[in-house]
Design an enzyme around this catalytic site. Structure first.
Site, PDB file in Angstrom:
ATOM      1  N   GLY A 153      32.190  37.122  56.075  1.00 43.88           N
ATOM      2  CA  GLY A 153      32.182  36.144  57.144  1.00 43.88           C
ATOM      3  C   GLY A 153      32.939  36.557  58.389  1.00 43.88           C
ATOM      4  O   GLY A 153      33.595  37.599  58.448  1.00 43.88           O
ATOM      5  N   VAL A 155      35.713  34.975  61.221  1.00 42.28           N
ATOM      6  CA  VAL A 155      36.729  33.931  61.339  1.00 42.28           C
ATOM      7  C   VAL A 155      36.998  33.632  62.809  1.00 42.28           C
ATOM      8  O   VAL A 155      37.234  34.544  63.612  1.00 42.28           O
ATOM      9  CB  VAL A 155      38.039  34.348  60.636  1.00 42.28           C
ATOM     10  CG1 VAL A 155      39.101  33.265  60.816  1.00 42.28           C
ATOM     11  CG2 VAL A 155      37.784  34.598  59.151  1.00 42.28           C
ATOM     12  N   ASP A 269      40.913  40.596  45.384  1.00 40.83           N
ATOM     13  CA  ASP A 269      40.829  41.300  46.674  1.00 40.83           C
ATOM     14  C   ASP A 269      42.152  41.167  47.433  1.00 40.83           C
ATOM     15  O   ASP A 269      42.173  40.881  48.629  1.00 40.83           O
ATOM     16  CB  ASP A 269      39.674  40.727  47.500  1.00 40.83           C
ATOM     17  CG  ASP A 269      39.305  41.613  48.691  1.00 40.83           C
ATOM     18  OD1 ASP A 269      39.596  42.824  48.641  1.00 40.83           O
ATOM     19  OD2 ASP A 269      38.733  41.094  49.665  1.00 40.83           O
TER      20      ASP A 269
END
Length: 337
Positions: A153, A155, A269
C-alpha cells in the site's frame, strides 16, 4: 462472642462471611483448643472469587436479601448458596461458572481455568462490541502526496476535523497491482484488518477505522505517529546516543513483540520501517500485512498471499525473534544494515 449451634463467631474467623468459603467455619474432629481451627486453602479463594464475580455482575452483595450476617452464616454452614437477583441479566454461562466456584473443594476450577475463562469472555465481548468507524467522508479529496510506499500500500498523512478537535491520521491505501488480482488484494486487506482489530496495547499503533478510497478495497486509518519510523527517529534525533536511551527503545519494541506473541500473533515483517515512534519517544509496532494468528486458520500467512513481499535484511523465514535481533543490531549502535 455469639453462639450458633456448634460454632462460635470469634475473631479467628478471617474475612467476611458473605464471601467466605464454608470450610472456613468447619471444626476438625480432633480440635482440642478453645479457638476455631480454620481450614485455609487456595480453593477458599476460588469460592470467594465466585462470590465477588456474582457481586460484580449483579451489583448486589451475596445473600443480598438477608440483612443479618448471623443468618447468612447459618445458611453458609448449611450449604445454601447465594442466588442472583430476579431482575439481574447475568448470562447463563457466567452463572454456571460462578456455581462451579462453589462446588466442593476438589471440584472447583483452578486459577488457570478462571483466567482462561475470563480472557475468553473478554475477547468475545470485545469482538461483539468492536465497531469499525468509517472515515470516508472526512478524508475524501484530502489525500495529496504519499508519505511512503510499501509492498501492499501507499501511506498518506491526513487531518480529520470534528467539532471538538483536529486529528492527524495515517491513511494506508492498498495498491492495485497488475501482478495481483483484486481478490488477492482484498484477501490481504481483510487479513490485515482482522489481525489489527485484535490488538489493543500501548506498544501497538492504534487502528482508528477504515475508509473507501480505492473501491472495493478499504483504506486503513491509524493514528499518526509524529516522530516517524525508528530509522528516521535515530537518524534525525542525534540526542538519542546514550546506551540507556537506546535500551529504552529496545525494551519498548520487545514489549510490543511480547504482547503480540501473548495474543498468538506473529508479526512476520519486523524491521525499523514498521516501528513507529510517538511524540513521547515510545516505539509502537505497525503494519500487520504479513502477520499470522497461530490458532486461526483464516489468518495464516502464506507465500501465495504475501507474494514474497518482505525485507530480507531483517526477516528470517520462521521467526520474529531473528528479526528482533536484527533491529537491535540497528538500534545499538546505529548502523544501517
Amino acid at each position: 462472642m455469639e453462639f450458633i449451634g456448634a460454632f462460635y463467631l470469634t475473631s479467628t474467623i478471617k474475612g467476611n462471611i458473605r464471601w467466605a468459603a464454608p470450610e472456613l467455619f468447619e471444626i476438625p474432629d480432633d480440635d482440642e483448643g478453645d479457638e476455631m481451627a480454620v481450614s485455609l486453602s487456595t480453593e477458599c479463594d476460588i469460592y470467594s472469587f465466585g462470590s465477588i464475580a456474582l457481586q460484580v455482575l449483579t451489583c448486589k452483595v451475596p445473600y443480598y436479601n438477608v440483612k443479618k450476617d448471623v443468618i447468612v452464616l447459618g445458611q453458609v454452614i448449611r450449604g445454601k448458596k447465594p442466588v442472583p437477583p430476579k431482575e439481574s441479566q447475568i448470562a447463563p454461562l457466567h452463572w454456571e461458572f460462578i456455581q462451579r466456584c462453589w462446588l466442593p473443594r476438589a471440584s472447583r476450577p483452578s486459577v488457570r481455568e478462571i483466567v482462561s475463562f475470563v480472557a475468553y469472555e473478554r475477547e468475545a465481548l470485545v469482538s461483539k462490541e468492536t465497531i469499525i468507524r468509517d472515515f470516508t467522508s472526512q478524508i475524501y479529496d484530502k489525500l495529496s502526496s504519499p508519505v511512503t510506499t510499501g509492498s501492499f500500500g501507499i501511506v498518506y498523512r491526513c487531518t480529520i476535523e470534528s467539532s471538538e478537535r483536529k486529528t492527524e491520521v495515517a491513511v494506508k491505501v492498498f495498491k492495485v497491482d497488475p501482478g495481483r488480482t483484486i481478490d488477492k488484494l482484498k484477501t490481504a486487506m481483510l487479513r490485515e484488518l482482522k489481525v489489527w482489530l485484535r490488538l489493543k496495547h500501548s506498544t501497538i499503533v492504534p487502528l482508528l477505522g477504515t475508509a473507501q478510497v480505492e473501491p472495493p478495497l478499504l483504506a486503513l486509518i491509524s493514528q499518526w505517529m509524529t516522530s516517524g519510523t525508528l530509522y528516521e527517529y535515530l537518524k534525525e534525533q542525534p540526542i538519542i546516543t546514550t546506551p540507556s536511551a537506546r535500551i529504552k527503545l529496545a525494551k519498548g519494541i520487545a514489549e510490543g513483540l511480547s504482547y503480540l506473541h501473548s495474543e498468538n500473533v506473529i508479526h512476520g515483517d519486523l524491521h525499523p520501517g514498521n516501528v513507529l515512534i510517538d511524540s513521547s519517544g515510545n516505539p509502537c509496532l505497525t503494519d500487520f500485512g504479513l502477520a499470522t494468528v497461530a490458532e486461526d486458520p483464516d489468518l495464516q500467512w502464506t507465500t501465495t498471499i504475501a507474494g514474497g513481499d518482505f525485507n530480507p535484511r531483517w526477516r528470517a523465514p520462521e521467526s520474529d525473534i531473528y528479526s528482533f535481533g536484527s533491529v537491535m543490531f540497528f538500534v545499538r549502535p546505529f548502523v544501517s544494515l
